[in-house]
Design a protein around this motif. Sequence first.
Motif, PDB file in Angstrom:
ATOM      1  N   GLY A   7       0.468  -0.750   0.185  1.00 46.41           N
ATOM      2  CA  GLY A   7      -0.011   0.214   0.208  1.00 46.41           C
ATOM      3  C   GLY A   7       0.707   1.322   0.430  1.00 46.41           C
ATOM      4  N   ASP A   8       0.211   2.284  -0.380  1.00 45.83           N
ATOM      5  CA  ASP A   8       0.914   3.775   0.248  1.00 45.83           C
ATOM      6  C   ASP A   8       1.904   3.985  -1.397  1.00 45.83           C
ATOM      7  OD1 ASP A   8      -0.193   5.640   1.911  1.00 45.83           O
ATOM      8  OD2 ASP A   8      -0.235   3.370   3.348  1.00 45.83           O
ATOM      9  N   ILE A   9       1.405   3.429  -2.140  1.00 44.97           N
ATOM     10  CA  ILE A   9       1.517   3.480  -3.396  1.00 44.97           C
ATOM     11  C   ILE A   9       2.450   4.378  -4.072  1.00 44.97           C
ATOM     12  CG2 ILE A   9       2.010   2.254  -5.760  1.00 44.97           C
ATOM     13  CD1 ILE A   9      -0.061  -0.128  -4.577  1.00 44.97           C
ATOM     14  N   HIS A  10       0.820   5.093  -4.077  1.00 32.68           N
ATOM     15  CA  HIS A  10       1.598   6.949  -4.545  1.00 32.68           C
ATOM     16  C   HIS A  10       2.255   7.694  -5.616  1.00 32.68           C
ATOM     17  CE1 HIS A  10       0.286   8.509  -0.427  1.00 32.68           C
ATOM     18  NE2 HIS A  10       0.632   7.423   0.360  1.00 32.68           N
ATOM     19  N   SER A  11       1.175   6.625  -6.823  1.00 35.94           N
ATOM     20  CA  SER A  11       2.121   7.145  -8.299  1.00 35.94           C
ATOM     21  C   SER A  11       3.114   6.787  -8.220  1.00 35.94           C
ATOM     22  CB  SER A  11       1.385   8.745  -8.008  1.00 35.94           C
ATOM     23  OG  SER A  11      -0.014   9.110  -7.848  1.00 35.94           O
ATOM     24  N   GLY A  35      -4.713   0.597  -0.041  1.00 32.27           N
ATOM     25  CA  GLY A  35      -4.456   1.845  -0.151  1.00 32.27           C
ATOM     26  C   GLY A  35      -4.132   2.783  -0.598  1.00 32.27           C
ATOM     27  N   ASP A  36      -4.130   4.193  -0.574  1.00 32.66           N
ATOM     28  CA  ASP A  36      -3.296   5.189  -1.147  1.00 32.66           C
ATOM     29  C   ASP A  36      -2.408   4.504  -2.630  1.00 32.66           C
ATOM     30  OD1 ASP A  36      -4.281   6.895   0.217  1.00 32.66           O
ATOM     31  OD2 ASP A  36      -2.633   7.529   1.605  1.00 32.66           O
ATOM     32  N   ILE A  37      -3.539   4.529  -3.398  1.00 28.03           N
ATOM     33  CA  ILE A  37      -2.451   3.779  -4.657  1.00 28.03           C
ATOM     34  C   ILE A  37      -1.675   5.643  -5.866  1.00 28.03           C
ATOM     35  CG2 ILE A  37      -3.055   3.040  -7.149  1.00 28.03           C
ATOM     36  CD1 ILE A  37      -5.491   1.587  -5.873  1.00 28.03           C
ATOM     37  N   ASN A  63      -7.062   7.559   2.055  1.00 28.52           N
ATOM     38  CA  ASN A  63      -6.851   9.406   1.805  1.00 28.52           C
ATOM     39  C   ASN A  63      -6.627   9.344   0.912  1.00 28.52           C
ATOM     40  OD1 ASN A  63      -4.296   8.624   2.897  1.00 28.52           O
ATOM     41  ND2 ASN A  63      -4.538  10.560   3.793  1.00 28.52           N
ATOM     42  N   HIS A  64      -5.630   9.305   0.037  1.00 31.56           N
ATOM     43  CA  HIS A  64      -5.063  10.032  -1.477  1.00 31.56           C
ATOM     44  C   HIS A  64      -6.487   9.664  -2.660  1.00 31.56           C
ATOM     45  CE1 HIS A  64      -1.706  12.730  -0.116  1.00 31.56           C
ATOM     46  NE2 HIS A  64      -2.068  11.753   1.090  1.00 31.56           N
ATOM     47  N   ASP A  65      -6.548   8.759  -2.077  1.00 31.19           N
ATOM     48  CA  ASP A  65      -7.227   7.978  -3.620  1.00 31.19           C
ATOM     49  C   ASP A  65      -8.993   8.926  -3.192  1.00 31.19           C
ATOM     50  OD1 ASP A  65      -6.176   6.153  -4.213  1.00 31.19           O
ATOM     51  OD2 ASP A  65      -6.714   4.698  -2.382  1.00 31.19           O
ATOM     52  N   VAL A 116      -7.403  -2.458   6.526  1.00 32.79           N
ATOM     53  CA  VAL A 116      -7.776  -0.819   6.369  1.00 32.79           C
ATOM     54  C   VAL A 116      -6.806   0.007   5.769  1.00 32.79           C
ATOM     55  CG1 VAL A 116      -7.162  -0.452   9.082  1.00 32.79           C
ATOM     56  CG2 VAL A 116      -9.151   0.668   7.804  1.00 32.79           C
ATOM     57  N   HIS A 117      -6.954   1.202   6.013  1.00 32.68           N
ATOM     58  CA  HIS A 117      -5.643   1.898   5.438  1.00 32.68           C
ATOM     59  C   HIS A 117      -5.153   2.772   6.927  1.00 32.68           C
ATOM     60  CE1 HIS A 117      -2.922   5.006   3.218  1.00 32.68           C
ATOM     61  NE2 HIS A 117      -3.718   5.339   3.923  1.00 32.68           N
ATOM     62  N   ALA A 118      -6.436   3.514   7.512  1.00 37.00           N
ATOM     63  CA  ALA A 118      -5.816   4.589   8.652  1.00 37.00           C
ATOM     64  C   ALA A 118      -5.851   3.591   9.909  1.00 37.00           C
ATOM     65  CB  ALA A 118      -6.553   5.512   8.187  1.00 37.00           C
ATOM     66  N   GLY A 150      -2.189   0.742   6.999  1.00 38.27           N
ATOM     67  CA  GLY A 150      -0.715   1.972   6.537  1.00 38.27           C
ATOM     68  C   GLY A 150      -0.970   3.007   6.933  1.00 38.27           C
ATOM     69  N   HIS A 151      -0.540   3.990   6.222  1.00 36.90           N
ATOM     70  CA  HIS A 151      -1.247   5.396   6.177  1.00 36.90           C
ATOM     71  C   HIS A 151      -0.310   5.759   6.554  1.00 36.90           C
ATOM     72  CE1 HIS A 151      -3.563   8.758   6.476  1.00 36.90           C
ATOM     73  NE2 HIS A 151      -4.098   8.645   7.933  1.00 36.90           N
ATOM     74  N   THR A 152       0.537   5.336   7.585  1.00 38.14           N
ATOM     75  CA  THR A 152       1.493   6.122   8.342  1.00 38.14           C
ATOM     76  C   THR A 152       3.621   6.092   7.665  1.00 38.14           C
ATOM     77  OG1 THR A 152       2.350   4.167   9.714  1.00 38.14           O
ATOM     78  CG2 THR A 152       0.799   6.311  10.459  1.00 38.14           C
ATOM     79  N   HIS A 153       3.358   5.049   6.619  1.00 33.89           N
ATOM     80  CA  HIS A 153       4.417   4.747   5.509  1.00 33.89           C
ATOM     81  C   HIS A 153       5.136   4.170   6.286  1.00 33.89           C
ATOM     82  CE1 HIS A 153       3.082   7.659   2.266  1.00 33.89           C
ATOM     83  NE2 HIS A 153       1.736   7.203   3.066  1.00 33.89           N
ATOM     84  N   ILE A 154       5.319   3.996   7.918  1.00 39.56           N
ATOM     85  CA  ILE A 154       6.005   3.139   8.696  1.00 39.56           C
ATOM     86  C   ILE A 154       6.135   1.904   8.866  1.00 39.56           C
ATOM     87  CG2 ILE A 154       7.083   3.242  10.818  1.00 39.56           C
ATOM     88  CD1 ILE A 154       6.508   6.690  10.697  1.00 39.56           C
TER      89      ILE A 154
HETATM   90 ZN    ZN Z   1      -0.210   7.653   2.364  1.00 36.89          ZN
END
Ligand code: ZN
Length: 242
Positions: A7-11, A35-37, A63-65, A116-118, A150-154
């Motif tokens: 997740g948190d692929i972020h383009s 999530g957060d593709i 959230n970014h999606d 879940v994402h967050a 995911g979400h925190t990227h950590i």
């Molecule tokens: Zn993210």
Amino acid sequence: MKYAILGDIHSNLEALTAVLAKAREEGVEKYICTGDIVGYNANPRECLETIRDLQPEVIVRGNHDDYAASDLDLAGFNPQAASVVNWTRNHLTREERQWLSRLPLDRTLDARTTIVHATLDMPGRWGYIFDKLSAAASFTYQFTPVCFFGHTHIPGIFDKFGSVRENGFQEVTFEPGHKYMINVGSVGQPRDGDPRAAFIVFDPDEKRIVLHRVEYDIATAQKKILKVGLPERCAHRLAIGR
Ligand code: ZN
């Protein structure tokens, strides 16, 4: 049967491509996306298409999606964040935005696993789980032994009845009777000081997860960001993993 959980692929197409090559090398057959593709980097459409082609068992909305899919007013955003959201909105088709908007906020894969994402307590509020205290509220709404998020990227592991590793881990075998929230880290914008892309390989039969870190072509991802006029900070942070 092994799953890649990412997740948190972020383009970030360079990071995603490297992660998927590693996943295939590890014998992964199924995919789960936390999530957060999209957001932050320069290839939202390509990343969206790549993820859709994988036909993941589960994809949840980040959230970014959500920002990219909606027409939500961005007045409360800082100007840099708003500029990234607007750029992403303009570089997705109506169909792609609609597809993102229909992703669920959370999903149960089977009797053992939730995604879940967050957070699980209020998934659409986009709160952050950084420590045992912030994980506690989610555990109340977790009805499976394992939850990936995911979400925190950590990347990290929170065990309701055991130890907590807020920053990184390598390999964990699940203990019976325990309850885990597992942060899978970020493919496209790691923030734990390690710039390599992160994802998890999950073997449900062995009840085992392994965190992988994968080198990718950061320089190309940075060049694309600057070329399309996204904020410089989005490019710089990739090199330091923050
Ligand atoms: Zn993210």
